[in-house]
Design an enzyme around this catalytic site. Structure first.
Site, PDB file in Angstrom:
ATOM      1  N   LYS A  77      20.694  29.888  73.097  1.00 48.71           N
ATOM      2  CA  LYS A  77      20.823  29.140  71.942  1.00 48.71           C
ATOM      3  C   LYS A  77      22.059  29.020  71.542  1.00 48.71           C
ATOM      4  O   LYS A  77      22.865  30.170  71.532  1.00 48.71           O
ATOM      5  CB  LYS A  77      19.861  29.624  70.804  1.00 48.71           C
ATOM      6  N   SER A 130      13.761  26.081  65.833  1.00 46.66           N
ATOM      7  CA  SER A 130      15.003  25.515  66.047  1.00 46.66           C
ATOM      8  C   SER A 130      15.690  26.026  67.516  1.00 46.66           C
ATOM      9  O   SER A 130      16.565  25.320  67.899  1.00 46.66           O
ATOM     10  CB  SER A 130      15.973  26.220  64.989  1.00 46.66           C
ATOM     11  N   SER A 182      10.825  29.726  65.009  1.00 50.21           N
ATOM     12  CA  SER A 182      11.908  29.209  65.963  1.00 50.21           C
ATOM     13  C   SER A 182      11.947  29.398  67.318  1.00 50.21           C
ATOM     14  O   SER A 182      12.549  28.793  68.203  1.00 50.21           O
ATOM     15  CB  SER A 182      13.373  29.324  65.171  1.00 50.21           C
TER      16      SER A 182
END
Lengths: 566, 566
Positions: B149, B224, B248
């Site tokens: 990420k 996310s 997330s």
């Protein structure tokens, strides 16, 4: 929170003590001779909790002269051996309770270390255990009474943590740790003193007055678990529970010559203890046992952790209590934090330990340089009272209770932080923790990959200091900031022939000069114990106990009671 | 923090992507046919990051048609088997890298899931491994590329966590977890997209545009860790690392039909990840792997934890990664949180799982009633942005970057708390954690003392929702508040013949009505995966993996890629 006048409440606090004492005196039922002896003892308690009493200079001497031998035969027994006697039925639980209660009553008159006796509850539980001896005798702590710091919730009692405004806060539950210990056969028999705000390495409050050192009443008991330090220092409790956010288990343990374990956060249930600033999570308090017996500390830790307390307290980590055999130890010796240098007896204790350990084949000693300890106080100074002390001050203003000198010193410099300021200091804390860990691992691991097992360092720049002078926390709060476990252990006592003040000395700074001047004469600190800290990385609590046992074997037990009984 | 105009920065962000793509295209060196195919693919990326592209409706179909079979032979292989091939030398590390890079390039054109490729660094490491095959092939993750990420520090790259003002924040170190994985033979090859503020269960930012779902581009990728969900959902990465403070890791894993583990705080190094609100400690983000392969998740967890990360990151607990054999499982089934009821496909998935598990002799299923989940959002609503969103808003105001709809929704109701307000919500949190644990243990332990091993529950009230409609976090953030580990696992996909909207329904409340209306037609959610959550008490991460493996065996692998390759 009460809003009565604080002086009225101080009188009320005194009468709570008095009532519990009278009940306890009935329980122990002194014979006439002992009753008279007891009445004539100089008292460390004043008329009211605003006054101080006139204690004898060396409480332990009078304590030993006062307590009957039949009581000492029980109370001075190594608690782990006493457990065997209890299990075997050599003593009943009620007998043991009465002995320890006798000891505590005498101890407290001499040092003002008990906040409140628990005669009814203790007797009920001791009798219950005796009635069920057959089915319960295998409980690991069968029949052992223990002491608890006042701030630890005990059902039906007011928990003030040293602020009179809470004298009506009667809790309707026991702390989880108390329940766990009870399930395992142990039970509280007294609640011990703690100071106003809990934020001092001494033990003074308007809820009890002043607790004095068990060896020398002109010196402080240490704090905030001051009552625990003194009661256990006199062997008048097999073990006790304190709490520590800046040195509150360690200073009283050290100043009274016993063991105290500041455990790693997440090993023992502490979250339900009372204090100011509840909900403040930047720096957390942690609990741990104090005792003259390292075996008892080990057993208490094991018993609590074996009960899987993480199924009760969600803040705990499921790490078992496990000793692992280790052939070789690598130990750092930190002589000074380079902010305040230790006094002559503390330096001598470091030498003794170095000498003893270096004689052993399996101990490698390396000098340990403190890593930027000057970063600690600027962070803690903000995070201890991140509301600028508002919460604590409100506990005083509601009743007009005066701010004590030591509390005032502790909150000096606190600031009501706005959120980004709190985050800033949290980041400073996180950064320092990470760098310290890296320093410990990278700099001190040997070529075979053996990481430093522990560091031996002072607990305080001096032995127990004179009242109202313990104005430096660096040697203890350093490890709170890092959340490293610390075992304090006894090494020796002040020796008037060896521990002369330094004639010439160039102080490092103002606070170092203050401490240099405090150590004016070995006589001022006569009979004071000298303890040291054994510090490990997080969650190495068991290893500290292991090393502590080796240290005890090498140094020998130096505590007066132990020697006497031997 | 940059103060350039945000539109200028958006263009710059686009060109960073573009440059890294061009280098990667050189690395993989498409032949003419593939080059042409690739050029003709509909793009999910707009002209600039302010625009959205025009993705194909069902990316995975086009993905499978585009990626050459020789690449799929590597990328669709179970990563644990691929590891064996790498160790045996059946494939070189560079071959595997090129295959995954090809897959990622195609995946990202279709879904906009890559923030930046890392061709140079990845190639360098793959070649290094190949050169040292003999000495390094026994590393547990030898030769496996993985995705990270964007908010995870990677040396030499800007870490923006979705805010353009940080486009110049070039970090000079790798996250600890990246270093640990590299030491064990794995290495990052792409950085995946994350949204503005990281506080949404979707994945939109001006640093990359919008990431769309791998199964149906009219639906969200989740967030996310949206890029991770999609890239792994397409099998274009063997595994990836996300982070989770409210769902997330779990929402993108669930919405793309793969596994995702929100590990317990203190198991994996996360403290050095970037985000807004650094230093805010009331609610902490935690990392964890996403992968279509549960064995890979298990292996990655084991590898990281076997490396003793607690000697690097002081926030971690020294708890080994240990599977313990268990004969019998006791599982709670939570059908609804009683705030928003799940949509028909989610209910069907719950039925499937119940049916399969109840056929097994060693699974005892009990209905699990949520314990006062309505207490969660009022606490988290304050603690997520305890500065009232000031820190985050400053990241926008410096460049004029507009607030996105979903971010705006997330910080709605946030308040700049003064210290006592923060403490108040921390206490509410502590109380709720304690009560929940007590509820779980006291209410659901059977008469033999067998504690509930896990709870199966929805991940979200629906499957992947339409863009800009994922306005309820309750099913995920509930477990962040409690810090319980959660494994999300795939069960089925939306079935147009079975998952009809309810004709009649009396909503529980406004938000429940909103979600009821969102599920207008199974067709709107065509091909969307249906995952569920498996929730355990703190630090039972290993047990969740164990149960997950049994679930997979019973349910069968439902993921399209798996079926195809089989």
């Amino acid at each position: 929170m009460l809003s009565d006048n604080w002086e009225v409440l101080a009188t009320k606090a005194q009468s709570i003590y008095q009532n519990s004492l009278e009940k306890s005196l009935k329980l122990v039922n002194f014979d006439k001779a002992l009753g008279q002896k007891y009445n004539e003892l100089p008292s460390a308690k004043g008329e009211t909790t605003k006054d101080y009493g006139s204690p004898t200079k060396h409480p332990f001497q009078l304590y030993l002269k006062t307590v009957p031998q039949s009581v000492l035969d029980i109370t001075e027994k190594e608690p782990v051996d006493l457990l065997t006697d209890l299990k075997n039925g050599k003593f009943t639980c009620v007998e043991v309770l009465k002995s320890y209660m006798t000891a505590a009553i005498i101890a407290s008159k001499l040092t003002n270390c008990v906040q409140e006796y628990l005669p009814d509850e203790a007797l009920e539980y001791a009798e219950y255990l005796d009635r069920n001896h057959e089915t319960m005798k295998d409980l690991p702590l069968y029949g052992l009474p223990f002491s608890i710091k006042e701030m630890i919730p005990f059902i039906g009692r007011a928990v003030t943590h040293g602020s009179l405004c809470y004298l009506d806060r009667i809790v309707d539950y026991n702390a989880d740790i108390v329940n766990i210990l009870k399930k395992n056969g142990a039970y509280p028999f007294v609640r011990t003193t703690n100071p106003q705000s809990l934020m001092m390495l001494e033990c003074v409050s308007y809820a009890h007055g002043r607790t004095v050192n068990s060896f020398n009443s002109e010196l402080t008991s240490g704090g905030s678990s001051g009552g625990e330090g003194v009661l256990n220092g006199l062997y008048a409790s097999p073990f006790g529970l304190g709490s520590d956010i800046g040195g509150s288990i360690r200073s009283p343990a050290a100043f009274n010559g016993i063991y105290g374990l500041r455990s790693t956060l997440g090993r023992l249930p502490t979250a339900d203890y009372f204090s100011c600033n509840r909900g403040s999570e930047s720096i957390l308090s942690v609990t741990g046992p104090l005792s003259r017996s390292l075996e008892t500390i080990d057993l208490v830790m094991k018993t609590i952790i074996d009960s899987k307390p993480w199924l009760i307290d969600p803040t705990l980590a499921p790490i078992e209590w496990k000793h692992t055999k280790q052939d070789k130890f690598r130990i750092g010796i930190m002589v000074s934090d380079n902010i305040v240098n230790p006094s002559p007896p503390v330096k001598r204790a470091l030498n003794i330990v170095q000498e003893k350990l270096s004689e052993l084949g399996n101990f490698e000693l390396v000098p340990f340089e403190p890593f930027q300890h000057e970063r600690t106080m600027p962070i803690l100074g903000k995070l201890y009272f991140e509301d600028g002390g508002r919460d604590f001050k409100a506990t005083l203003s509601s009743t007009g209770e005066p701010l004590l000198v030591q509390t005032s010193w502790a909150i000096d410099g606190a600031k009501d932080l706005e959120m980004h300021e709190q985050w800033y200091y949290n980041l400073e804390k996180q950064k320092y923790r990470k760098e310290y860990l890296q320093y410990w691992v990278d700099k001190y691991t040997d070529k075979d990959g053996h990481i430093l097992d522990a560091v031996i360092a002072p607990v305080f720049p001096n032995v127990a200091p004179k009242h109202e002078t313990s104005k430096y926390w660096g040697y203890t709060c350093q490890w709170n900031l890092l959340d490293y476990p610390v075992l304090v252990f006894p090494v020796t006592t002040v020796d008037e022939n060896l521990d002369h003040p330094l004639a010439e000395y160039k102080p490092l700074n103002e606070i170092d000069e203050y401490f240099y001047k405090q150590y004016d004469d070995a006589k001022s600190f006569a009979k004071a114990p000298v303890n040291l800290s054994l510090i490990g990385l997080r969650n190495t609590d068991e290893k500290l106990i292991e090393i502590g046992k080796i240290l005890r074997q090498e140094i020998g037990d130096t505590h007066f009671c132990f020697k006497k009984v031997k």
